[in-house]
Scaffold this motif. Structure first.
Motif, PDB file in Angstrom:
ATOM      1  N   GLY A  56      -6.066  24.312  -5.098  1.00 39.17           N
ATOM      2  CA  GLY A  56      -6.616  24.801  -6.349  1.00 39.17           C
ATOM      3  C   GLY A  56      -7.966  24.197  -6.631  1.00 39.17           C
ATOM      4  O   GLY A  56      -8.628  23.653  -5.752  1.00 39.17           O
ATOM      5  N   HIS A  57      -8.364  24.324  -7.912  1.00 40.30           N
ATOM      6  CA  HIS A  57      -9.664  23.831  -8.319  1.00 40.30           C
ATOM      7  C   HIS A  57      -9.680  22.313  -8.375  1.00 40.30           C
ATOM      8  O   HIS A  57      -8.712  21.677  -8.779  1.00 40.30           O
ATOM      9  N   ASP A  58     -10.824  21.737  -7.988  1.00 37.19           N
ATOM     10  CA  ASP A  58     -10.945  20.282  -7.929  1.00 37.19           C
ATOM     11  C   ASP A  58     -10.747  19.616  -9.284  1.00 37.19           C
ATOM     12  O   ASP A  58     -10.245  18.501  -9.364  1.00 37.19           O
ATOM     13  N   LYS A  59     -11.143  20.279 -10.362  1.00 37.88           N
ATOM     14  CA  LYS A  59     -11.107  19.636 -11.665  1.00 37.88           C
ATOM     15  C   LYS A  59      -9.778  19.819 -12.379  1.00 37.88           C
ATOM     16  O   LYS A  59      -9.618  19.365 -13.510  1.00 37.88           O
ATOM     17  N   ILE A  60      -8.840  20.463 -11.723  1.00 41.39           N
ATOM     18  CA  ILE A  60      -7.525  20.689 -12.310  1.00 41.39           C
ATOM     19  C   ILE A  60      -6.518  19.849 -11.553  1.00 41.39           C
ATOM     20  O   ILE A  60      -6.552  19.773 -10.328  1.00 41.39           O
ATOM     21  N   SER A  61      -5.617  19.217 -12.299  1.00 42.04           N
ATOM     22  CA  SER A  61      -4.560  18.474 -11.630  1.00 42.04           C
ATOM     23  C   SER A  61      -3.207  18.900 -12.167  1.00 42.04           C
ATOM     24  O   SER A  61      -3.080  19.302 -13.330  1.00 42.04           O
ATOM     25  N   ALA A  62      -2.222  18.815 -11.315  1.00 43.57           N
ATOM     26  CA  ALA A  62      -0.878  19.223 -11.705  1.00 43.57           C
ATOM     27  C   ALA A  62       0.125  18.485 -10.842  1.00 43.57           C
ATOM     28  O   ALA A  62      -0.227  17.929  -9.796  1.00 43.57           O
ATOM     29  N   SER A  63       1.360  18.485 -11.300  1.00 41.80           N
ATOM     30  CA  SER A  63       2.441  17.864 -10.545  1.00 41.80           C
ATOM     31  C   SER A  63       3.587  18.840 -10.429  1.00 41.80           C
ATOM     32  O   SER A  63       3.726  19.774 -11.234  1.00 41.80           O
ATOM     33  N   PHE A  64       4.443  18.605  -9.436  1.00 48.64           N
ATOM     34  CA  PHE A  64       5.598  19.471  -9.188  1.00 48.64           C
ATOM     35  C   PHE A  64       6.760  18.567  -8.800  1.00 48.64           C
ATOM     36  O   PHE A  64       6.727  17.922  -7.750  1.00 48.64           O
ATOM     37  N   ASN A  65       7.764  18.518  -9.651  1.00 51.63           N
ATOM     38  CA  ASN A  65       8.968  17.755  -9.373  1.00 51.63           C
ATOM     39  C   ASN A  65      10.006  18.723  -8.836  1.00 51.63           C
ATOM     40  O   ASN A  65      10.631  19.479  -9.590  1.00 51.63           O
ATOM     41  N   GLU A  66      10.183  18.726  -7.521  1.00 59.31           N
ATOM     42  CA  GLU A  66      11.067  19.701  -6.875  1.00 59.31           C
ATOM     43  C   GLU A  66      12.524  19.507  -7.280  1.00 59.31           C
ATOM     44  O   GLU A  66      13.277  20.469  -7.394  1.00 59.31           O
ATOM     45  N   LYS A  67      12.912  18.264  -7.497  1.00 61.78           N
ATOM     46  CA  LYS A  67      14.315  17.993  -7.838  1.00 61.78           C
ATOM     47  C   LYS A  67      14.664  18.522  -9.227  1.00 61.78           C
ATOM     48  O   LYS A  67      15.765  19.004  -9.472  1.00 61.78           O
ATOM     49  N   LYS A  68      13.712  18.422 -10.134  1.00 63.02           N
ATOM     50  CA  LYS A  68      13.958  18.868 -11.506  1.00 63.02           C
ATOM     51  C   LYS A  68      13.457  20.285 -11.752  1.00 63.02           C
ATOM     52  O   LYS A  68      13.616  20.807 -12.852  1.00 63.02           O
ATOM     53  N   GLN A  69      12.836  20.914 -10.772  1.00 61.00           N
ATOM     54  CA  GLN A  69      12.244  22.251 -10.923  1.00 61.00           C
ATOM     55  C   GLN A  69      11.281  22.287 -12.115  1.00 61.00           C
ATOM     56  O   GLN A  69      11.307  23.194 -12.951  1.00 61.00           O
ATOM     57  N   SER A  71       7.141  21.516 -13.452  1.00 61.09           N
ATOM     58  CA  SER A  71       5.746  21.293 -13.123  1.00 61.09           C
ATOM     59  C   SER A  71       4.977  21.002 -14.397  1.00 61.09           C
ATOM     60  O   SER A  71       5.337  21.475 -15.481  1.00 61.09           O
ATOM     61  N   SER A  72       3.925  20.213 -14.259  1.00 62.80           N
ATOM     62  CA  SER A  72       3.068  19.913 -15.399  1.00 62.80           C
ATOM     63  C   SER A  72       1.615  20.110 -14.998  1.00 62.80           C
ATOM     64  O   SER A  72       1.220  19.778 -13.875  1.00 62.80           O
ATOM     65  N   LEU A  73       0.852  20.647 -15.917  1.00 64.09           N
ATOM     66  CA  LEU A  73      -0.579  20.846 -15.729  1.00 64.09           C
ATOM     67  C   LEU A  73      -1.312  19.865 -16.622  1.00 64.09           C
ATOM     68  O   LEU A  73      -1.017  19.765 -17.820  1.00 64.09           O
ATOM     69  N   TYR A  74      -2.235  19.117 -16.050  1.00 61.24           N
ATOM     70  CA  TYR A  74      -2.954  18.082 -16.785  1.00 61.24           C
ATOM     71  C   TYR A  74      -4.388  18.523 -17.014  1.00 61.24           C
ATOM     72  O   TYR A  74      -5.129  18.781 -16.060  1.00 61.24           O
ATOM     73  N   LEU A  75      -4.757  18.584 -18.279  1.00 60.15           N
ATOM     74  CA  LEU A  75      -6.121  18.944 -18.648  1.00 60.15           C
ATOM     75  C   LEU A  75      -6.759  17.713 -19.279  1.00 60.15           C
ATOM     76  O   LEU A  75      -6.331  17.256 -20.339  1.00 60.15           O
TER      77      LEU A  75
END
Lengths: 114, 111
Positions: A56-69, A71-75
């Motif tokens: 994705g875009h360099d200035k966007i960060s996110a996480s994905f917790n596969e066990k808990k299904q 995801s979070s997007l950090y702005l």
């Protein structure tokens, strides 16, 4: 089944940070994030794949917790241009090439004010 | 320009009529998706085509149909239109492992 996003809406002042969450009841293969401004098409921000790969875009960060299904997007250090509605889209399973449909959440409306 | 072309941009038609929405995917993308977006429903998946074949169906009404042609462009046909069909219809295309590229949408108003 539609993923659940939270919060439904958030108002930020320029420079403030925000986190948008997306939760699914199904095991996920990938999570996508999109931003849509009023009357325009959604714009792709990021894809997070099972196994840890992200694109994705360099200035966007996110996480994905596969066990808990989840995801979070950090702005961070928000700008006026970040305003819009953010959607997560989830792909529940990988069934081979071409099986790539997304189910979208209802969206999180982000308003950044001066 | 996202590379995905949708026509027309706006469509106003009467109840009971039939319309056709057209989509040309981004060059190289084999998958085409149709989504309906109304104010209270978000983006609702209608149907997906992959390399000319129907791959998945979502909440698509029987009055709606779609197809993808050999040149990979797709058409969404909406018939016996009702007031509740008024919405933004988006087409998107993708390659596996990457995000969707959406077209600018067709705003359908049924009066």
């Amino acid at each position: 089944q539609q993923p659940v996003q939270s919060p439904q809406a958030v108002i930020l002042r320029e420079g403030e940070d925000a986190v948008i969450n997306c939760s699914s009841s199904k095991a996920l293969y990938s999570v996508h994030w999109y931003r849509q401004k009023h009357g325009e098409a959604p714009i792709f921000l990021m894809i997070l794949l099972k196994g840890g790969e992200q694109k994705g875009h360099d200035k966007i960060s996110a996480s994905f917790n596969e066990k808990k299904q989840q995801s979070s997007l950090y702005l961070t250090a928000s700008q006026l241009s970040y305003s819009g509605t953010y959607f997560c889209g989830t792909e529940p399973s990988y069934s081979g090439a071409g099986s790539y449909q997304l189910t979208f959440g209802k969206g999180t409306k982000l308003s950044v004010i001066p | 320009d996202s590379g995905v072309t949708q026509t027309p941009k706006h469509l106003i038609t009467a109840t009971g009529q039939r319309v056709t929405l057209r989509c040309s995917p981004r060059s190289g993308d084999l998958s085409v998706y149709w989504y309906q977006q109304s104010l209270d429903q978000g983006l609702q998946f209608l149907i997906q085509y992959y390399n000319g074949e129907e791959r998945a169906k979502g909440n698509i009404l029987e009055r709606f149909s779609a197809q993808q042609f050999p040149d990979l462009h797709s058409e969404l046909n909406l018939s016996s239109l009702e007031l509740g069909d008024s919405a933004l219809y988006f087409c998107a295309s993708s390659v596996e492992g990457y995000g969707y590229t959406f077209g600018s949408g067709t705003r359908l108003t049924v009066v």
